[in-house]
Design an enzyme around this catalytic site. Structure first.
Site, PDB file in Angstrom:
ATOM      1  N   TYR B 111     -15.635  43.573  45.348  1.00 33.37           N
ATOM      2  CA  TYR B 111     -16.063  44.945  45.090  1.00 33.37           C
ATOM      3  C   TYR B 111     -15.276  45.440  43.875  1.00 33.37           C
ATOM      4  O   TYR B 111     -14.143  45.907  43.988  1.00 33.37           O
ATOM      5  CB  TYR B 111     -15.836  45.843  46.312  1.00 33.37           C
ATOM      6  CG  TYR B 111     -16.137  47.299  46.051  1.00 33.37           C
ATOM      7  CD1 TYR B 111     -17.330  47.681  45.443  1.00 33.37           C
ATOM      8  CD2 TYR B 111     -15.246  48.299  46.423  1.00 33.37           C
ATOM      9  CE1 TYR B 111     -17.614  49.010  45.186  1.00 33.37           C
ATOM     10  CE2 TYR B 111     -15.518  49.639  46.175  1.00 33.37           C
ATOM     11  CZ  TYR B 111     -16.705  49.988  45.561  1.00 33.37           C
ATOM     12  OH  TYR B 111     -16.979  51.307  45.306  1.00 33.37           O
ATOM     13  N   ASP B 152     -20.530  43.638  44.403  1.00 37.81           N
ATOM     14  CA  ASP B 152     -20.873  44.823  43.602  1.00 37.81           C
ATOM     15  C   ASP B 152     -19.955  44.822  42.390  1.00 37.81           C
ATOM     16  O   ASP B 152     -18.756  45.069  42.525  1.00 37.81           O
ATOM     17  CB  ASP B 152     -20.680  46.089  44.445  1.00 37.81           C
ATOM     18  CG  ASP B 152     -20.882  47.367  43.647  1.00 37.81           C
ATOM     19  OD1 ASP B 152     -21.204  47.284  42.443  1.00 37.81           O
ATOM     20  OD2 ASP B 152     -20.716  48.454  44.231  1.00 37.81           O
ATOM     21  N   HIS B 253     -27.132  51.057  47.715  1.00 39.77           N
ATOM     22  CA  HIS B 253     -27.396  49.690  47.238  1.00 39.77           C
ATOM     23  C   HIS B 253     -28.366  48.984  48.193  1.00 39.77           C
ATOM     24  O   HIS B 253     -28.444  49.337  49.366  1.00 39.77           O
ATOM     25  CB  HIS B 253     -26.108  48.865  47.202  1.00 39.77           C
ATOM     26  CG  HIS B 253     -25.055  49.367  46.271  1.00 39.77           C
ATOM     27  ND1 HIS B 253     -24.710  48.719  45.103  1.00 39.77           N
ATOM     28  CD2 HIS B 253     -24.249  50.450  46.340  1.00 39.77           C
ATOM     29  CE1 HIS B 253     -23.740  49.367  44.496  1.00 39.77           C
ATOM     30  NE2 HIS B 253     -23.437  50.437  45.224  1.00 39.77           N
TER      31      HIS B 253
END
EC number: 3.1.11.2
Lengths: 260, 260
Positions: B111, B152, B253
DNA sequence: GCTCTCCCAG
DNA sequence: CTGGGAGAGC
């Protein structure tokens, strides 16, 4: 005429449950408490789409009452000062009272203060508020003898209305609260009409969210309908509908329905 | 082997959507970001009941990553210091990296910091974090040549990956961020494998909750899979599943699925 | 917009 | 326990 009362604990969170319930349980008037929303943000359309007329009095975060009626009501009055004047304006800062007339019945929808703890400032406020309510009901009685008061009274009339024996220090069951119920409401002639149909205990309308109150049926009957003697014999039925309390994310209260 | 990545924006809020998705879309490994929960409070059972093994690294409120695998994974490593030592311990205070091995594939779930605004302290942190990531990926590459990084990345590789033309001051599209993506990841030989299958623009994995970002398809492709050359030819398919973004109360998302 | 925490209220 | 609010983060 069916008149229901339901403390929904936020109408925005409960809008879908309330519309579902109304579709399965059409009533002439639904009295809501703890809508917790200013009038401008009240979710009107789900209920108007079902054909209801809405009369609302709300505030941010706390309290808030509403009347839904399948036919228009008349003489809508918000708060106590509508009848008693500015002397009681201070008791209208919290939105806890709305009244209106359907046919020949004056319907008064109340959210009585909780009182927090016996002896606290909020407890004193509750007792004072009930004194003002007395004056308000008396003034209402000067105009008509057919009155139905309903709502969340935050008082269990006697120990049949509580899952356990109570102590004098129990909020909603203290002697001063029960005495106020007697003095300010019952002594005016109002009748707790649920008791016309059910004499036994074990009937509850509220269960604390905490510690599995509902799972263990640790309930209280604190949501009531009170009728004047002129309406008493017209009451056909009065029942608590426990089903909405079983839903996911329910209100801590469940509806009570009176049929006149 | 199917490897999916999904920034769920709170696993507690999204647990039901994730289990539903996994039942409809069985994958070998699901890489989650923004779980937003300490390990002790992670909702394990909905996923363990589906047969997944869980490897998690979370913190309160922010960040948090997790790996779900249908078969046990080996050599689970949390954070950067597991490989790089205490010199980078400061970059493990935020829980943004977890890696483990399935069969012959090292899976690194990331992340990447958002960066807030170009030039801000958080932006500098993002660029520094990507430098540490470079060292981490290099050290990983010393151990195996079969690596799949996913997660991500909070960077749109080029303007095909954004619904509009970007400016140098756009977070997630600024020159320094794209340069860091090139220098710290691509220059190590990693391949944005989505682009093996889709050369055109208009494929997005994130839409801002604000201003109807999804309704107007104002999206960004910021969730990626990167493969080492040794895995490149094993990639069979890589696709964005837009369906979860259409649900009620979705993550901002939506999942991206790679099939090896 | 939609999370989260923390706080207050019931 | 479950509301709503405030403020932070993305």
């Amino acid at each position: 005429m069916k008149i229901a009362t339901w403390n929904v604990n936020s109408i925005r969170t409960r809008a879908e449950q309330v519309t579902n319930w109304l579709q399965a349980n059409p009533v002439d008037v639904l009295c809501l408490q703890e809508t917790k929303v200013v009038d401008r943000d009240f979710p009107r359309s789900p209920f108007e789409d079902l054909g209801y007329h809405l009369y609302i009095s709300g505030q941010k975060s706390y309290n808030g009452v509403a009347l839904f009626s399948q036919t228009p009501m008349s003489d809508v009055a918000i708060g106590f000062s509508s009848l008693l004047g500015d002397a009681v304006a201070e008791f209208d800062l919290q939105k806890r009272a709305i009244a209106a007339t359907l046919e020949d019945v004056r319907i008064v929808n109340l959210y009585v203060p909780n009182g927090s703890a016996v002896g606290s400032d909020k407890y004193e406020y509750k007792l004072q508020w009930l004194q003002v309510l007395h004056d308000y009901l008396k003034a209402t009685g000067d105009r008509t003898d057919k009155i139905c008061i309903c709502g969340d009274f935050n008082i269990a009339p006697d120990d049949r209305d509580v899952y356990r024996d109570t102590k004098d220090t129990d909020i909603m069951a203290s002697p001063a609260e029960r005495e106020a119920l007697q003095t300010q409401i019952l002594d005016l002639g109002f009748i707790d009409i649920f008791r016309k149909f059910h004499e036994d205990g074990g009937h509850y309308s509220w269960w604390d969210y905490r510690r599995g109150g509902f799972a263990n049926n640790r309930g209280w009957r604190i949501d009531h309908h009170y009728l004047t003697p002129a309406l008493r014999d017209r009451a056909r039925h009065c029942a608590i509908d426990i089903a909405p309390r079983r839903l996911e994310r329910p209100s801590d209260h469940t509806p009570v329905v009176l049929e006149l």
